[in-house]
Design a protein around this motif. Sequence first.
Motif, mmCIF file in Angstrom:
data_model
loop_
_atom_site.group_PDB
_atom_site.id
_atom_site.type_symbol
_atom_site.label_atom_id
_atom_site.label_comp_id
_atom_site.label_asym_id
_atom_site.label_seq_id
_atom_site.Cartn_x
_atom_site.Cartn_y
_atom_site.Cartn_z
ATOM 1 N N THR A 116 0.750 -1.253 0.281
ATOM 2 C CA THR A 116 0.263 -0.278 0.034
ATOM 3 C C THR A 116 0.768 1.165 0.039
ATOM 4 N N SER A 117 2.139 1.396 0.889
ATOM 5 C CA SER A 117 2.799 2.387 0.429
ATOM 6 C C SER A 117 3.611 2.815 -0.041
ATOM 7 N N SER A 118 3.684 1.669 -1.575
ATOM 8 C CA SER A 118 4.444 2.037 -2.813
ATOM 9 C C SER A 118 2.977 3.411 -3.999
ATOM 10 N N THR A 119 2.339 3.354 -3.302
ATOM 11 C CA THR A 119 1.034 4.173 -4.116
ATOM 12 C C THR A 119 0.030 4.940 -3.287
ATOM 13 N N VAL A 120 -0.047 4.681 -2.732
ATOM 14 C CA VAL A 120 -1.422 5.395 -2.080
ATOM 15 C C VAL A 120 -0.588 6.819 -1.358
ATOM 16 N N PRO A 121 0.642 7.234 -0.306
ATOM 17 C CA PRO A 121 1.219 8.111 -0.007
ATOM 18 C C PRO A 121 1.347 8.755 -1.537
ATOM 19 N N LYS A 122 1.896 8.322 -2.524
ATOM 20 C CA LYS A 122 2.052 8.964 -3.258
ATOM 21 C C LYS A 122 1.234 9.731 -4.239
ATOM 22 N N MET A 123 -0.344 9.089 -4.357
ATOM 23 C CA MET A 123 -1.606 8.726 -4.815
ATOM 24 C C MET A 123 -2.909 10.323 -3.546
ATOM 25 N N LEU A 124 -1.794 10.285 -2.447
ATOM 26 C CA LEU A 124 -2.566 10.967 -1.162
ATOM 27 C C LEU A 124 -1.902 13.017 -1.918
ATOM 28 N N ALA A 125 -0.989 12.674 -1.795
ATOM 29 C CA ALA A 125 0.099 13.976 -2.356
ATOM 30 C C ALA A 125 -0.507 14.674 -3.443
ATOM 31 N N VAL A 182 -6.701 -0.914 -7.571
ATOM 32 C CA VAL A 182 -7.521 -0.067 -6.280
ATOM 33 C C VAL A 182 -7.445 -1.784 -5.200
ATOM 34 N N LEU A 183 -8.531 -3.037 -5.898
ATOM 35 C CA LEU A 183 -8.762 -3.526 -5.446
ATOM 36 C C LEU A 183 -7.935 -4.737 -4.576
ATOM 37 N N TYR A 184 -6.523 -4.742 -5.348
ATOM 38 C CA TYR A 184 -5.817 -5.613 -5.164
ATOM 39 C C TYR A 184 -4.165 -5.761 -4.296
ATOM 40 N N GLY A 185 -4.474 -4.154 -5.244
ATOM 41 C CA GLY A 185 -2.806 -3.684 -4.389
ATOM 42 C C GLY A 185 -3.266 -2.293 -3.295
ATOM 43 N N ILE A 186 -4.805 -1.849 -2.553
ATOM 44 C CA ILE A 186 -4.959 -1.220 -1.569
ATOM 45 C C ILE A 186 -6.168 -1.854 -0.506
ATOM 46 N N ILE A 187 -7.427 -2.356 -1.473
ATOM 47 C CA ILE A 187 -8.688 -2.773 -0.432
ATOM 48 C C ILE A 187 -8.289 -4.464 0.017
ATOM 49 N N ILE A 188 -7.395 -5.504 -0.866
ATOM 50 C CA ILE A 188 -7.186 -6.774 -0.006
ATOM 51 C C ILE A 188 -6.270 -6.370 0.815
ATOM 52 N N PRO A 189 -5.046 -5.654 0.990
ATOM 53 C CA PRO A 189 -3.946 -5.463 1.597
ATOM 54 C C PRO A 189 -4.849 -5.051 3.038
ATOM 55 N N MET A 190 -6.006 -3.925 3.284
ATOM 56 C CA MET A 190 -6.567 -3.765 4.575
ATOM 57 C C MET A 190 -7.330 -4.846 5.088
ATOM 58 N N LEU A 191 -7.597 -5.753 4.057
ATOM 59 C CA LEU A 191 -8.805 -6.659 4.471
ATOM 60 C C LEU A 191 -8.083 -7.884 5.164
ATOM 61 N N ASN A 192 -6.909 -8.274 4.639
ATOM 62 C CA ASN A 192 -5.378 -8.961 4.483
ATOM 63 C C ASN A 192 -5.703 -9.858 6.476
ATOM 64 N N PRO A 193 -5.402 -8.621 7.029
ATOM 65 C CA PRO A 193 -5.629 -8.664 9.054
ATOM 66 C C PRO A 193 -7.143 -9.309 9.312
ATOM 67 N N ILE A 194 -7.511 -8.405 8.724
ATOM 68 C CA ILE A 194 -8.685 -9.105 9.193
ATOM 69 C C ILE A 194 -9.115 -10.599 9.000
ATOM 70 N N ILE A 195 -9.382 -11.053 7.896
ATOM 71 C CA ILE A 195 -9.774 -12.215 7.267
ATOM 72 C C ILE A 195 -8.603 -13.359 7.514
ATOM 73 N N SER A 229 11.240 3.749 -9.933
ATOM 74 C CA SER A 229 10.665 2.796 -8.575
ATOM 75 C C SER A 229 9.686 2.488 -8.116
ATOM 76 N N GLN A 230 8.642 3.452 -8.093
ATOM 77 C CA GLN A 230 7.034 2.698 -7.221
ATOM 78 C C GLN A 230 6.958 1.552 -8.325
ATOM 79 N N MET A 231 7.143 1.708 -9.498
ATOM 80 C CA MET A 231 6.660 -0.162 -10.352
ATOM 81 C C MET A 231 7.288 -1.136 -9.544
ATOM 82 N N PHE A 232 8.522 -0.916 -9.606
ATOM 83 C CA PHE A 232 9.798 -2.079 -9.111
ATOM 84 C C PHE A 232 9.223 -2.234 -7.527
ATOM 85 N N PHE A 233 9.095 -1.350 -6.929
ATOM 86 C CA PHE A 233 8.362 -1.937 -5.504
ATOM 87 C C PHE A 233 6.743 -2.969 -5.437
#
Length: 308
Positions: A74-83, A276-289, A99-103
Amino acid sequence: MGRENNTSVTEFILLGLSSNPVEELILFGVFTAIYLVALMGNVLILLLVSLDSRLHSPMYFFLGNLSVVDIGYTSSTVPKMLANYLSGDKSISWAGCLSQMFFFISFGGIECLILGVMAYDRYVAICHPLHYGMFMSRRVCALLAAATWAMGLTNSAVHSSLMSILSFCRGNVLRHFFCDIPPLFQLSCSDTRTNQAVTIVVGGAIVFSSLLGTLVSYVYIALAVLRIRTREGRLKAFSTCASHLTVVSLYFGTILFTYLRPNSTYSQEQDRALPVLYGIIIPMLNPIIYSLRNKDVKGALQKALARS
C-alpha cells in the motif's frame, strides 16, 4: 525520429482516478482512511506476533511476513496518490516512476507467493498434523520465506530492467494513479513485444504456480474437513476456508486480468480501478480475514490490552 528525442520524457503525469476537484477531495478522504486502517491493522499483527509467545508458530510467522508485504504494497502507491490529490502536482520523475513500479510489482509478487505458502501451511496442519513439526520446521519456514522474497524481488527486477531500456515518445500522461506496466507500454514508442512476453511468462509463472498450489491445498483441506464428524466443526472450518478463498480469488483474478492479457486490450480509463482492489483494499482486509477473526490473535490482543 532520433533516439535522443525518443528518450526525452523525464517525468510522467499521473491523472489518478479522477480529475474532478470535488471527487478528488472525496477520494483523498476515502484512501486516507483505507491507508490508515491497512497500516494500523498490519502493524498490530506484527506487534502481536512478535510479542506474544503463543503466536510463535509457522502460521503466524507467515502472517507476519504478509503484514510486512501489505504495508509495503500500500505504501508504494497510496502516499504518492494522496500527495497528488493534496498538492495538485501530479508529476513523477522517470526514476521515481520506475522505483514505484519496482516496489509495487515486488510486493505484489511476494504476496502471491506468500498466499500459496500459507495455504500449504494450513494443508500440512490439517491433513498431516503428526508430521507438522517436521514439514514446517523453523529452517523450512525461513527457507520458504526467503524464497518468496527472493523470487518476488527478482521477478520485479526483470520487469523493471526491461522497462528502463524502453523509449517514450507518445506523451507522458498516464490515466492511472501510479506507474504500472500496461499503461507504460502504451506510451512507449519501442517494440514492447519482448517485455509483454516476459510479463506473461515470468509473471505468469509466479501467479499460476502460487494459485495452483493454493487451490490444490484447499481441495485437500476441503476433503479433510468433510471427514469431520460434527456439523458445527465442518461449518466453522468451511467458513474460514471460504473467507480465505474469497480473498485469494479476488486477488489472483484481478492480477491475471490486469497483466496476463494482450496489452492492446488494456484500457487506462476502464482498468485503472482494478489495482485499487488487489493493491489497496485486499491488503487492508488481510489482517481481518487472516488474523483478527482468529481466537489466538484475539487472545493475544486481549492480553496486550490488559497489560497496558
